[in-house]
Design an enzyme around this catalytic site. Structure first.
Site, PDB file in Angstrom:
ATOM      1  CD  GLU A 213      59.171 -25.838  -3.479  1.00 33.45           C
ATOM      2  OE1 GLU A 213      59.520 -25.040  -4.373  1.00 33.45           O
ATOM      3  OE2 GLU A 213      59.979 -26.487  -2.794  1.00 33.45           O
ATOM      4  CB  CYS A 247      56.729 -20.693 -10.134  1.00 34.41           C
ATOM      5  SG  CYS A 247      57.574 -22.271 -10.312  1.00 34.41           S
TER       6      CYS A 247
HETATM    7  P1  NAD Z   1      47.020 -20.562  -5.655  1.00 31.24           P
HETATM    8  O1  NAD Z   1      47.811 -20.225  -4.461  1.00 31.24           O
HETATM    9  O2  NAD Z   1      45.858 -19.726  -6.021  1.00 31.24           O
HETATM   10  O3  NAD Z   1      46.446 -22.061  -5.550  1.00 31.24           O
HETATM   11  C1  NAD Z   1      47.258 -23.155  -5.211  1.00 31.24           C
HETATM   12  C2  NAD Z   1      46.413 -24.232  -4.532  1.00 31.24           C
HETATM   13  O4  NAD Z   1      45.853 -23.705  -3.344  1.00 31.24           O
HETATM   14  C3  NAD Z   1      45.252 -24.755  -5.361  1.00 31.24           C
HETATM   15  O5  NAD Z   1      45.179 -26.150  -5.224  1.00 31.24           O
HETATM   16  C4  NAD Z   1      44.049 -24.081  -4.755  1.00 31.24           C
HETATM   17  O6  NAD Z   1      42.884 -24.859  -4.836  1.00 31.24           O
HETATM   18  C5  NAD Z   1      44.454 -23.891  -3.321  1.00 31.24           C
HETATM   19  N1  NAD Z   1      43.820 -22.705  -2.712  1.00 31.24           N
HETATM   20  C6  NAD Z   1      43.472 -21.548  -3.344  1.00 31.24           C
HETATM   21  N2  NAD Z   1      42.933 -20.673  -2.465  1.00 31.24           N
HETATM   22  C7  NAD Z   1      42.949 -21.298  -1.260  1.00 31.24           C
HETATM   23  C8  NAD Z   1      42.525 -20.920   0.043  1.00 31.24           C
HETATM   24  N3  NAD Z   1      41.974 -19.712   0.272  1.00 31.24           N
HETATM   25  N4  NAD Z   1      42.672 -21.802   1.042  1.00 31.24           N
HETATM   26  C9  NAD Z   1      43.237 -22.997   0.825  1.00 31.24           C
HETATM   27  N5  NAD Z   1      43.654 -23.415  -0.395  1.00 31.24           N
HETATM   28  C10 NAD Z   1      43.505 -22.586  -1.418  1.00 31.24           C
HETATM   29  O7  NAD Z   1      48.088 -20.637  -6.835  1.00 31.24           O
HETATM   30  P2  NAD Z   1      47.830 -20.867  -8.380  1.00 31.24           P
HETATM   31  O8  NAD Z   1      47.153 -19.676  -8.958  1.00 31.24           O
HETATM   32  O9  NAD Z   1      47.224 -22.201  -8.590  1.00 31.24           O
HETATM   33  O10 NAD Z   1      49.337 -20.941  -8.898  1.00 31.24           O
HETATM   34  C11 NAD Z   1      50.080 -19.805  -9.184  1.00 31.24           C
HETATM   35  C12 NAD Z   1      51.059 -19.474  -8.086  1.00 31.24           C
HETATM   36  O11 NAD Z   1      51.813 -20.601  -7.743  1.00 31.24           O
HETATM   37  C13 NAD Z   1      52.066 -18.442  -8.511  1.00 31.24           C
HETATM   38  O12 NAD Z   1      52.303 -17.543  -7.468  1.00 31.24           O
HETATM   39  C14 NAD Z   1      53.310 -19.265  -8.785  1.00 31.24           C
HETATM   40  O13 NAD Z   1      54.510 -18.560  -8.703  1.00 31.24           O
HETATM   41  C15 NAD Z   1      53.204 -20.307  -7.765  1.00 31.24           C
HETATM   42  N6  NAD Z   1      53.950 -21.472  -8.163  1.00 31.24           N
HETATM   43  C16 NAD Z   1      55.069 -21.820  -7.471  1.00 31.24           C
HETATM   44  C17 NAD Z   1      55.794 -22.914  -7.866  1.00 31.24           C
HETATM   45  C18 NAD Z   1      57.027 -23.365  -7.151  1.00 31.24           C
HETATM   46  O14 NAD Z   1      57.456 -24.478  -7.416  1.00 31.24           O
HETATM   47  N7  NAD Z   1      57.604 -22.595  -6.261  1.00 31.24           N
HETATM   48  C19 NAD Z   1      55.383 -23.652  -8.967  1.00 31.24           C
HETATM   49  C20 NAD Z   1      54.245 -23.262  -9.639  1.00 31.24           C
HETATM   50  C21 NAD Z   1      53.530 -22.185  -9.218  1.00 31.24           C
END
Ligand code: NAD
Length: 471
Positions: A213, A247
């Site tokens: 997602e 998002c």
């Molecule tokens: P992110 O991708 O930075 O982090 C998401 C998760 O991944 C966190 O739990 C984090 O700890 C983990 N993570 C971060 N870096 C990692 C790595 N190198 N290896 C493994 N895991 C890792 O996202 P964010 O900043 O928390 O959220 C914002 C993003 O999420 C935006 O792009 C937004 O559009 C998207 N989003 C999508 C939805 C949806 O339903 N489609 C909903 C909310 C947010």
């Protein structure tokens, strides 16, 4: 020698539950879902406080977009659990008339859910409902950035669920990277496209199926026939909800120069009505999650020209609801997902040009079109692709559990919500049960082959619903 990792025992415990099948019976699933329901009811205030600490989310926004949505999902799953779990009978051809043919929904086993910080309750618990309803054991990895909510999820939630089928694991990028080296049976990830690629590569090593997602830039086309004030109210509400950290928020507007001129005073009026003359003192506007994101957004304020807002305060991580005009497609604000209370307007000459603009870019998670003409809305719908679509409003489509929620292309893989969640977390097993006798009939297919046998077999195997009149 195996590496010592803090979650090794946890994973082993959950895998044992998977192998004994203890989490499979409907009653076990029901008890977990009821636990989740009690968690939400008992800890509403605690959750609201945590969300206020993390994002200065108002109780109103916490209630509608986090707690009530999660509760509604639990209730829906409890109500429909039996029906969802039922084997689905499928149509048969002549060759399988005497057999029983059905789809059996079985749990994948051990599921990993990784969540982001912007709706830290909704985006952990809504997938969790689906995973538990489908009979899986779950490792939940909340975001380390929404610290207060992470603490509640880690310290309080496990008290409501059976520890043999559920655990919270904490960690940032490095720890999550290590966790992803483990073999899971399904990974459900919500977050950025960048990390989505990391998750998918890690999953590929074990051939683990994934739901991703992700995010992106959601276009919002405003046709010339719109009432500017109604459109401005709706766009402003959904753009500035959760301080823009959504998002599915409309990320930028596409409209003509004339519409832009009419929208600007209407947007200003909406912002003042919603948040007062000084939005910084409004209790209803959230704050930016971290200093890093605050700095990133401050950089975006330098794109184009500020028409409304533009103020910021690093101490408070406050960014005013802002509208940017004269924005070039090549500028940073049009290159990355904004994820903050900033709305750029990009001018287009016509609806067709807007559709062209949208089609040149990655497929978004959501797409919005405003027009008094349903034909215009339908033409934008038909000319583009996106995870979801809403005509004449913001992300209302994702509040319906009867619609699948997810992206397409760069905005994600797979979908969930309501029954779609249950199906996402279930393996759809294809089953055919044949009587052990009747060998005389079934023996007709064996060698030595003959043209007569071939004709018979081809007729018997014709798909029902086609031209087959034999049944
Ligand atoms: P992110 O991708 O930075 O982090 C998401 C998760 O991944 C966190 O739990 C984090 O700890 C983990 N993570 C971060 N870096 C990692 C790595 N190198 N290896 C493994 N895991 C890792 O996202 P964010 O900043 O928390 O959220 C914002 C993003 O999420 C935006 O792009 C937004 O559009 C998207 N989003 C999508 C939805 C949806 O339903 N489609 C909903 C909310 C947010």
């Amino acid at each position: 020698m195996g590496r010592m990792v803090p979650w090794a025992d946890t994973l082993q415990r959950l895998r044992e539950t998977v192998s004994t099948g203890r989490a499979k019976p409907a009653e076990f699933r029901r008890v977990q879902l009821q636990g989740l329901e009690r968690f939400l009811n008992d800890n509403k205030q605690l959750l609201q406080e945590a969300l206020a600490e993390d994002l200065r989310k108002s109780d109103f926004e916490s209630e509608v977009s986090e707690i009530s949505i999660s509760l509604a999902e639990v209730k829906l799953a409890l109500k429909n659990l039996r029906a969802w779990m039922k084997d689905e009978k499928v149509s048969k051809n002549l060759a399988t008339q005497l057999d029983s043919a059905f789809i059996h929904k079985e749990p994948y086993g051990l599921v990993l859910i990784i969540a982001p910080w912007n709706y830290p309750i909704n985006l952990t618990l809504v997938p969790l409902v689906g995973a538990l309803a489908a009979g899986n054991c779950v490792v939940l990895k909340p975001s380390e950035i929404s610290r207060s909510t992470e603490k509640v999820l880690c310290e309080v939630l496990p008290r409501y669920l059976d520890p043999s089928c559920f655990a919270v694991v904490l960690g940032g990028p490095q720890e999550t990277g290590q966790l992803l080296e483990e073999k899971f049976d399904y990974i459900f990830f919500t977050g950025s496209p960048r990390v989505g690629k990391i998750v998918m590569s890690a999953a590929a090593k074990h051939l683990t199926p994934v739901t991703l997602e992700l995010g992106g830039k959601n276009p919002c086309y405003v046709h010339d026939d719109c009432d500017p004030q109604t459109t401005a109210n709706r766009v402003a509400f959904f753009r500035f909800f959760n301080a823009g950290q959504t998002c599915v928020a409309p990320d930028y507007l596409l409209c003509s120069r004339e519409m832009q001129e009419r929208l600007l005073p209407a947007l200003q009026s909406a912002i003042t009505r919603f948040f007062g003359a000084d939005p910084q003192v409004s209790p209803d506007l959230g704050r930016i999650i971290s200093d890093r994101h605050f700095q990133r957004l401050q950089g975006l304020l330098r794109c184009g020209r500020v028409a409304i807002g533009g103020q910021s305060d690093p101490q408070d991580r406050y960014i005013a609801p802002t509208v940017l005009v004269d924005v070039q497609e090549t500028e940073q604000v049009m290159q990355e997902e904004i994820f903050g209370p900033i709305l750029p307007i990009v001018m287009v000459g016509s609806m067709d040009e807007a559709i062209e603009f949208i089609r040149r870019r990655e497929k978004p998670l959501a797409l919005y079109a405003f027009s008094q003409s349903s034909q215009v809305v339908r033409r934008v719908l038909a000319g583009t692709s996106s995870g979801g679509f809403c005509g004449n409003d913001g992300f209302m489509h994702m509040t319906l559990a009867s619609l699948p929620f997810g992206g397409v292309g760069a905005s994600g893989i797979g979908h969930y919500h309501g029954k779609f969640s249950f199906d996402t977390f279930s393996h759809h097993r294809a089953c055919l049960l044949r009587p052990s006798g009747l060998e005389k009939v079934y023996g007709l297919r064996y060698p030595p082959y003959s043209p007569g046998k071939l004709r018979l077999l081809l007729t018997a195997m014709e798909t029902p619903g086609c031209s087959c009149t034999l049944l």
